[in-house]
Design a protein around this motif. Sequence first.
Motif, PDB file in Angstrom:
ATOM      1  N   GLN A 101      51.217  83.081  45.409  1.00  0.00           N
ATOM      2  CA  GLN A 101      51.398  84.016  46.810  1.00  0.00           C
ATOM      3  C   GLN A 101      51.950  83.061  47.903  1.00  0.00           C
ATOM      4  O   GLN A 101      51.438  81.756  48.138  1.00  0.00           O
ATOM      5  CB  GLN A 101      50.375  84.629  47.201  1.00  0.00           C
ATOM      6  CG  GLN A 101      50.602  85.736  48.419  1.00  0.00           C
ATOM      7  CD  GLN A 101      49.365  86.717  48.577  1.00  0.00           C
ATOM      8  OE1 GLN A 101      48.389  85.993  49.332  1.00  0.00           O
ATOM      9  NE2 GLN A 101      49.520  87.780  48.439  1.00  0.00           N
ATOM     10  N   CYS A 102      53.006  83.350  48.546  1.00  0.00           N
ATOM     11  CA  CYS A 102      53.424  82.341  49.677  1.00  0.00           C
ATOM     12  C   CYS A 102      52.487  82.552  50.908  1.00  0.00           C
ATOM     13  O   CYS A 102      51.995  83.548  51.162  1.00  0.00           O
ATOM     14  CB  CYS A 102      54.899  83.265  50.331  1.00  0.00           C
ATOM     15  SG  CYS A 102      55.490  82.440  51.555  1.00  0.00           S
ATOM     16  N   MET A 103      52.306  81.110  51.257  1.00  0.00           N
ATOM     17  CA  MET A 103      51.326  81.028  52.481  1.00  0.00           C
ATOM     18  C   MET A 103      51.808  81.194  53.757  1.00  0.00           C
ATOM     19  O   MET A 103      51.219  81.520  54.649  1.00  0.00           O
ATOM     20  CB  MET A 103      50.645  79.636  52.276  1.00  0.00           C
ATOM     21  CG  MET A 103      50.106  79.409  51.144  1.00  0.00           C
ATOM     22  SD  MET A 103      48.328  80.276  50.908  1.00  0.00           S
ATOM     23  CE  MET A 103      47.452  78.947  52.080  1.00  0.00           C
ATOM     24  N   LEU A 104      53.136  81.238  54.039  1.00  0.00           N
ATOM     25  CA  LEU A 104      53.727  81.358  55.097  1.00  0.00           C
ATOM     26  C   LEU A 104      53.763  82.939  55.646  1.00  0.00           C
ATOM     27  O   LEU A 104      53.354  83.388  56.500  1.00  0.00           O
ATOM     28  CB  LEU A 104      55.443  81.093  55.356  1.00  0.00           C
ATOM     29  CG  LEU A 104      55.976  81.103  56.625  1.00  0.00           C
ATOM     30  CD1 LEU A 104      55.101  80.233  57.542  1.00  0.00           C
ATOM     31  CD2 LEU A 104      57.329  80.520  56.557  1.00  0.00           C
ATOM     32  N   CYS A 105      54.085  83.815  54.642  1.00  0.00           N
ATOM     33  CA  CYS A 105      54.115  85.190  54.875  1.00  0.00           C
ATOM     34  C   CYS A 105      52.876  86.026  54.324  1.00  0.00           C
ATOM     35  O   CYS A 105      52.778  87.116  54.562  1.00  0.00           O
ATOM     36  CB  CYS A 105      55.680  85.759  54.499  1.00  0.00           C
ATOM     37  SG  CYS A 105      55.589  86.043  52.831  1.00  0.00           S
ATOM     38  N   GLY A 106      52.055  85.504  53.605  1.00  0.00           N
ATOM     39  CA  GLY A 106      51.138  86.021  53.130  1.00  0.00           C
ATOM     40  C   GLY A 106      51.461  86.944  51.800  1.00  0.00           C
ATOM     41  O   GLY A 106      50.693  87.997  51.703  1.00  0.00           O
ATOM     42  N   VAL A 159      63.341  87.418  57.321  1.00  0.00           N
ATOM     43  CA  VAL A 159      63.002  87.201  55.981  1.00  0.00           C
ATOM     44  C   VAL A 159      62.255  85.888  55.813  1.00  0.00           C
ATOM     45  O   VAL A 159      62.711  84.779  56.565  1.00  0.00           O
ATOM     46  CB  VAL A 159      64.352  87.095  55.097  1.00  0.00           C
ATOM     47  CG1 VAL A 159      64.056  86.632  53.759  1.00  0.00           C
ATOM     48  CG2 VAL A 159      64.971  88.391  55.243  1.00  0.00           C
ATOM     49  N   CYS A 160      61.119  85.772  55.345  1.00  0.00           N
ATOM     50  CA  CYS A 160      60.286  84.615  55.034  1.00  0.00           C
ATOM     51  C   CYS A 160      61.219  83.485  54.454  1.00  0.00           C
ATOM     52  O   CYS A 160      61.509  83.521  53.463  1.00  0.00           O
ATOM     53  CB  CYS A 160      59.043  84.831  54.222  1.00  0.00           C
ATOM     54  SG  CYS A 160      58.025  83.360  53.994  1.00  0.00           S
ATOM     55  N   PRO A 161      61.276  82.424  55.017  1.00  0.00           N
ATOM     56  CA  PRO A 161      62.356  81.335  54.833  1.00  0.00           C
ATOM     57  C   PRO A 161      61.422  80.426  53.646  1.00  0.00           C
ATOM     58  O   PRO A 161      62.181  79.597  53.120  1.00  0.00           O
ATOM     59  CB  PRO A 161      62.382  80.469  56.018  1.00  0.00           C
ATOM     60  CG  PRO A 161      61.238  80.842  56.872  1.00  0.00           C
ATOM     61  CD  PRO A 161      60.728  82.180  56.440  1.00  0.00           C
ATOM     62  N   SER A 162      60.174  80.560  53.603  1.00  0.00           N
ATOM     63  CA  SER A 162      59.694  79.839  52.597  1.00  0.00           C
ATOM     64  C   SER A 162      59.667  80.296  51.147  1.00  0.00           C
ATOM     65  O   SER A 162      59.558  79.568  50.218  1.00  0.00           O
ATOM     66  CB  SER A 162      58.239  79.649  53.061  1.00  0.00           C
ATOM     67  OG  SER A 162      57.521  78.886  52.059  1.00  0.00           O
ATOM     68  N   CYS A 163      59.603  81.725  50.900  1.00  0.00           N
ATOM     69  CA  CYS A 163      59.832  82.368  49.770  1.00  0.00           C
ATOM     70  C   CYS A 163      60.993  82.949  49.501  1.00  0.00           C
ATOM     71  O   CYS A 163      61.180  83.701  48.644  1.00  0.00           O
ATOM     72  CB  CYS A 163      58.587  83.031  49.579  1.00  0.00           C
ATOM     73  SG  CYS A 163      58.313  84.469  50.745  1.00  0.00           S
ATOM     74  N   ASP A 164      61.955  83.186  50.506  1.00  0.00           N
ATOM     75  CA  ASP A 164      63.030  83.792  50.470  1.00  0.00           C
ATOM     76  C   ASP A 164      62.967  85.240  50.465  1.00  0.00           C
ATOM     77  O   ASP A 164      63.676  86.000  49.616  1.00  0.00           O
ATOM     78  CB  ASP A 164      64.236  83.381  49.663  1.00  0.00           C
ATOM     79  CG  ASP A 164      65.639  83.637  49.730  1.00  0.00           C
ATOM     80  OD1 ASP A 164      66.065  83.967  51.077  1.00  0.00           O
ATOM     81  OD2 ASP A 164      66.444  83.761  48.812  1.00  0.00           O
TER      82      ASP A 164
HETATM   83 ZN   LIG Z   1      56.927  84.118  52.115  1.00  0.00          ZN
END
Ligand SMILES: [Zn+2]
Length: 156
Positions: free
Chosen positions: A41-46, A26-31
């Motif tokens: 939009q979250c930049m870590l998971c796009g 699970v993307c830790p930046s946007c949970d």
């Molecule tokens: Zn994310």
Amino acid sequence: MTFICGGRPQPEIPPSSEGVVILPWVCPSCDGTGTWDDGLQCMLCGGRGAVNEEDLGEWDRAELKRTPIPPAVMKTPCRDCAFRPGAPEEDEKPPADYPFYCHHGMPVVDGAYAPTAWADGKPLGALVCRGWWAAATGEDLPAEAYRPANDGWGRS
Ligand SMILES: [Zn+2]
């Protein structure tokens, strides 16, 4: 290409030279929401809500949560799973960079598994091996030893 799920466009799946894409965290930046609190939009998971090891970079591994296991993966490893200790395949496990399918329910022709329907090079309707999923996502492999099925061909 955009995948539609529940009527909502989903972010594209990233290309993979290995032919298989797995996003085990699970993307830790946007949970897992795909967007940050400010609506961007979250930049870590796009925007996918899930990431793989390469996406994570320096992120603290202690904060990671596993993504749900897809329904096409067996719920538990079979007693004769190729990824169990003592399996005939123990010394040469199936490679993690291509899906490996559970043999249960597959017809056997001339000593080899012979799925009767194929799509895009994959056996239609076959479930993915749970042991392979563990290997491909970095989970612990099944701990209990391999036990052959009654007829030697995976039918119990
Ligand atoms: Zn994310």
